[in-house]
Design a protein around this motif. Structure first.
Motif, mmCIF file in Angstrom:
data_model
loop_
_atom_site.group_PDB
_atom_site.id
_atom_site.type_symbol
_atom_site.label_atom_id
_atom_site.label_comp_id
_atom_site.label_asym_id
_atom_site.label_seq_id
_atom_site.Cartn_x
_atom_site.Cartn_y
_atom_site.Cartn_z
ATOM 1 N N ARG A 11 1.060 -1.165 -0.105
ATOM 2 C CA ARG A 11 0.103 -0.490 0.121
ATOM 3 C C ARG A 11 0.765 1.541 -0.121
ATOM 4 O O ARG A 11 0.305 1.767 -0.853
ATOM 5 C CB ARG A 11 -0.525 0.480 1.175
ATOM 6 N N LEU A 12 1.478 1.046 0.690
ATOM 7 C CA LEU A 12 3.381 2.177 0.539
ATOM 8 C C LEU A 12 3.613 2.411 -0.244
ATOM 9 O O LEU A 12 3.886 3.409 -1.361
ATOM 10 C CB LEU A 12 3.914 1.888 2.255
ATOM 11 N N LEU A 13 4.120 2.422 -0.580
ATOM 12 C CA LEU A 13 4.716 1.291 -2.311
ATOM 13 C C LEU A 13 4.492 1.641 -3.319
ATOM 14 O O LEU A 13 4.497 2.958 -4.024
ATOM 15 C CB LEU A 13 5.413 0.045 -2.312
ATOM 16 N N ASP A 22 3.463 8.252 -11.522
ATOM 17 C CA ASP A 22 1.974 8.125 -12.147
ATOM 18 C C ASP A 22 1.652 6.567 -12.773
ATOM 19 O O ASP A 22 0.902 6.688 -13.488
ATOM 20 C CB ASP A 22 1.966 8.570 -12.772
ATOM 21 N N CYS A 23 2.034 6.076 -11.811
ATOM 22 C CA CYS A 23 1.807 4.197 -12.050
ATOM 23 C C CYS A 23 1.180 3.458 -10.999
ATOM 24 O O CYS A 23 2.483 3.417 -10.030
ATOM 25 C CB CYS A 23 2.754 3.392 -13.387
ATOM 26 N N SER A 24 1.321 2.709 -10.913
ATOM 27 C CA SER A 24 1.265 2.061 -10.027
ATOM 28 C C SER A 24 2.854 1.020 -9.321
ATOM 29 O O SER A 24 2.998 0.903 -10.389
ATOM 30 C CB SER A 24 0.265 0.172 -9.780
ATOM 31 N N VAL A 42 10.427 7.165 -2.842
ATOM 32 C CA VAL A 42 10.048 6.099 -3.462
ATOM 33 C C VAL A 42 11.752 4.960 -4.352
ATOM 34 O O VAL A 42 11.545 5.916 -5.233
ATOM 35 C CB VAL A 42 8.645 5.461 -3.574
ATOM 36 N N ALA A 43 11.985 3.980 -4.667
ATOM 37 C CA ALA A 43 12.780 3.617 -4.905
ATOM 38 C C ALA A 43 12.341 2.168 -5.564
ATOM 39 O O ALA A 43 12.199 1.403 -4.384
ATOM 40 C CB ALA A 43 14.130 3.556 -4.793
#
Length: 128
Positions: A11-13, A22-24, A42-43
């Protein structure tokens, strides 16, 4: 204070990935950057014969403060302990200063022995 954590919290990632790229979130391992307890970066990476850095991103409101540089250098430093080549799946001149060279296929690569961490501020030592 900036901190880097490894995360399996989908959920966080996913939330950070959507806000930054702009993508899951892809089905990859992830790390998150927090600033004073607020997640701001995020990485995504993969571990195999090499360490593949897939993407590194910072929320727009936190950009321009050096957080991306801190995050990237911290990840590379930690990945060096795997004693594997580190591959960035895209070409960016930023990585040249860290010892990466073009792989010829749009990616960049560095062995652990070739990684360098030049001063981000340009300070060369000494005192006034």
């Amino acid at each position: 204070m900036l901190t880097v954590e490894w995360s399996e919290d989908r959920r966080l990632l996913d939330g950070l990935s959507r806000a930054i790229f702009d993508c899951s979130a892809r089905d990859l391992c992830g790390a998150v950057l927090s600033c004073d307890g607020v997640y701001c970066g995020v990485a995504f990476y993969g571990v195999g014969e090499c360490i593949h850095i897939k993407s590194v991103g910072i929320l727009p409101e936190y950009r321009g403060k050096g957080y991306g540089d801190f995050f990237t250098r911290t990840l590379i430093y930690k990945f060096m302990f795997y004693n594997k080549d580190i591959v960035v799946d895209y070409h960016d001149d930023y990585y040249i200063n860290l010892g990466f060279v073009s792989d010829g296929d749009g990616s960049m690569r560095a062995s652990c022995d070739d990684v360098v961490f030049p001063s981000g501020c340009g300070h060369t030592g000494g005192s006034r």
